[in-house]
Design a protein around this motif. Structure first.
Motif, short mmCIF file in Angstrom:
data_model
loop_
_atom_site.label_atom_id
_atom_site.label_comp_id
_atom_site.label_asym_id
_atom_site.label_seq_id
_atom_site.Cartn_x
_atom_site.Cartn_y
_atom_site.Cartn_z
N PHE A 158 -5.87 -10.59 -7.45
CA PHE A 158 -5.79 -11.04 -6.06
C PHE A 158 -6.98 -10.63 -5.17
CE2 PHE A 158 -1.46 -11.27 -7.58
CZ PHE A 158 -1.03 -12.47 -7.04
N PHE A 159 -7.75 -9.62 -5.60
CA PHE A 159 -8.84 -9.16 -4.74
C PHE A 159 -10.19 -9.17 -5.45
CE2 PHE A 159 -5.16 -6.69 -2.87
CZ PHE A 159 -5.09 -7.43 -1.68
N ALA A 160 -10.31 -9.94 -6.53
CA ALA A 160 -11.56 -9.95 -7.30
C ALA A 160 -12.75 -10.41 -6.46
CB ALA A 160 -11.41 -10.85 -8.53
N ASP A 161 -12.48 -11.26 -5.47
CA ASP A 161 -13.57 -11.75 -4.61
C ASP A 161 -13.84 -10.83 -3.43
OD1 ASP A 161 -11.11 -12.30 -3.44
OD2 ASP A 161 -11.81 -14.15 -2.49
N GLN A 162 -13.10 -9.71 -3.36
CA GLN A 162 -13.28 -8.74 -2.27
C GLN A 162 -13.39 -7.35 -2.90
OE1 GLN A 162 -10.47 -9.55 1.17
NE2 GLN A 162 -9.58 -10.88 -0.40
N PRO A 163 -14.56 -6.99 -3.43
CA PRO A 163 -14.69 -5.76 -4.21
C PRO A 163 -14.34 -4.48 -3.46
CG PRO A 163 -16.83 -6.74 -3.77
CD PRO A 163 -15.81 -7.73 -3.35
N GLY A 164 -14.37 -4.51 -2.14
CA GLY A 164 -14.02 -3.31 -1.39
C GLY A 164 -12.53 -3.16 -1.14
N VAL A 165 -11.73 -4.15 -1.57
CA VAL A 165 -10.30 -4.13 -1.31
C VAL A 165 -9.54 -3.76 -2.56
CG1 VAL A 165 -8.31 -5.48 -0.51
CG2 VAL A 165 -10.58 -5.88 0.49
N SER A 166 -8.57 -2.87 -2.42
CA SER A 166 -7.69 -2.50 -3.52
C SER A 166 -6.25 -2.45 -3.01
CB SER A 166 -8.10 -1.16 -4.13
OG SER A 166 -8.08 -0.15 -3.14
N THR A 167 -5.31 -2.40 -3.93
CA THR A 167 -3.90 -2.47 -3.59
C THR A 167 -3.35 -1.10 -3.23
OG1 THR A 167 -3.67 -4.30 -5.14
CG2 THR A 167 -1.64 -3.23 -4.42
N ASN A 168 -2.59 -1.04 -2.14
CA ASN A 168 -1.87 0.17 -1.77
C ASN A 168 -0.46 0.10 -2.34
OD1 ASN A 168 -0.46 2.26 -0.43
ND2 ASN A 168 -1.79 2.16 1.33
N PHE A 169 0.36 -0.87 -1.89
CA PHE A 169 1.68 -1.08 -2.47
C PHE A 169 2.08 -2.52 -2.26
CE2 PHE A 169 2.74 -0.02 1.92
CZ PHE A 169 3.86 -0.79 2.23
N ILE A 170 3.21 -2.91 -2.87
CA ILE A 170 3.72 -4.26 -2.70
C ILE A 170 5.15 -4.18 -2.18
CG2 ILE A 170 2.21 -5.25 -4.45
CD1 ILE A 170 4.42 -5.19 -6.43
N ALA A 171 5.61 -5.28 -1.58
CA ALA A 171 6.96 -5.29 -1.01
C ALA A 171 7.52 -6.70 -1.00
CB ALA A 171 6.93 -4.73 0.42
#
Length: 197
Positions: A158-171
């Protein structure tokens, strides 16, 4: 100066609100997703950083991609929920500070210091994740936050095009099925985990 909320509002947000495990067959419109953001964005973050980046998985295809990254029973929960939100965190949030915090050069505080940005993005996106839960509940939705997933796989999907973004949690998000709620777990009194110094 704010005014105390009445008991009904406090119940909706905290006391009788529960983690949703299953949802009623009732759609959640995009207008409600916008309403959640438009409420949660007012919650305070340090220097108005707003590092949370949310992907709202509504389509079956998006939910299936996310479910593949989940562990245990979380995959089926994601597929069955009307919406699952990925609360991501942008460690390059500082690039937006000239707009979001314009009265000082806050961007310079974080330039060249990835460790500080990562810690701040995690802390403040976690705050925003809590605001997300409160906002959703305040708007009549139920939430099922979870951490049983492969963060690297979610980032890649989901964030491959935004290298500075990573997942915190999901809900998961929707209108919870009251029949699926577990018994309330213990909540200790003030004295157990608090002290006044």
């Amino acid at each position: 100066m704010g005014q105390p909320l009445d008991d009904a509002a406090l119940d909706t947000i905290f006391r009788t609100a529960r983690t949703a495990n299953h949802y009623l067959d009732k759609p959640v419109g995009e207008d409600l997703l916008h309403a959640v953001w438009d409420l949660m964005k007012w919650g305070p973050t340090s220097a108005n950083q707003l590092p949370a980046r949310i992907v709202w998985c509504v389509s079956d295809a998006a939910k299936a991609r996310l479910a593949e990254c989940a562990s245990g029973t979380n995959g089926p929960k994601i597929m069955a929920a009307p919406v699952t939100a990925i609360i991501g965190m942008d460690e390059n949030f500082h690039e937006h500070l000239p707009e979001l915090f314009p009265h000082v050069d806050a961007k310079s505080w974080f330039d060249g210091n990835r460790e500080l940005r990562a810690a701040s993005a995690f802390r403040n996106s976690s705050l925003q994740g809590a605001y997300f839960i409160i906002a959703a509940r305040a708007l009549g939705l139920d939430v099922g936050p979870m951490s049983g997933f492969d963060g690297g796989a979610v980032d890649k999907a989901f964030f491959a095009d935004q290298p500075g973004v990573s997942t915190n949690f999901i809900a998961t998000l929707g209108f919870g099925d009251p029949a699926s709620v577990h018994d309330r777990l213990p909540r200790p009194p003030f004295e157990r985990f608090n002290r006044i110094a």
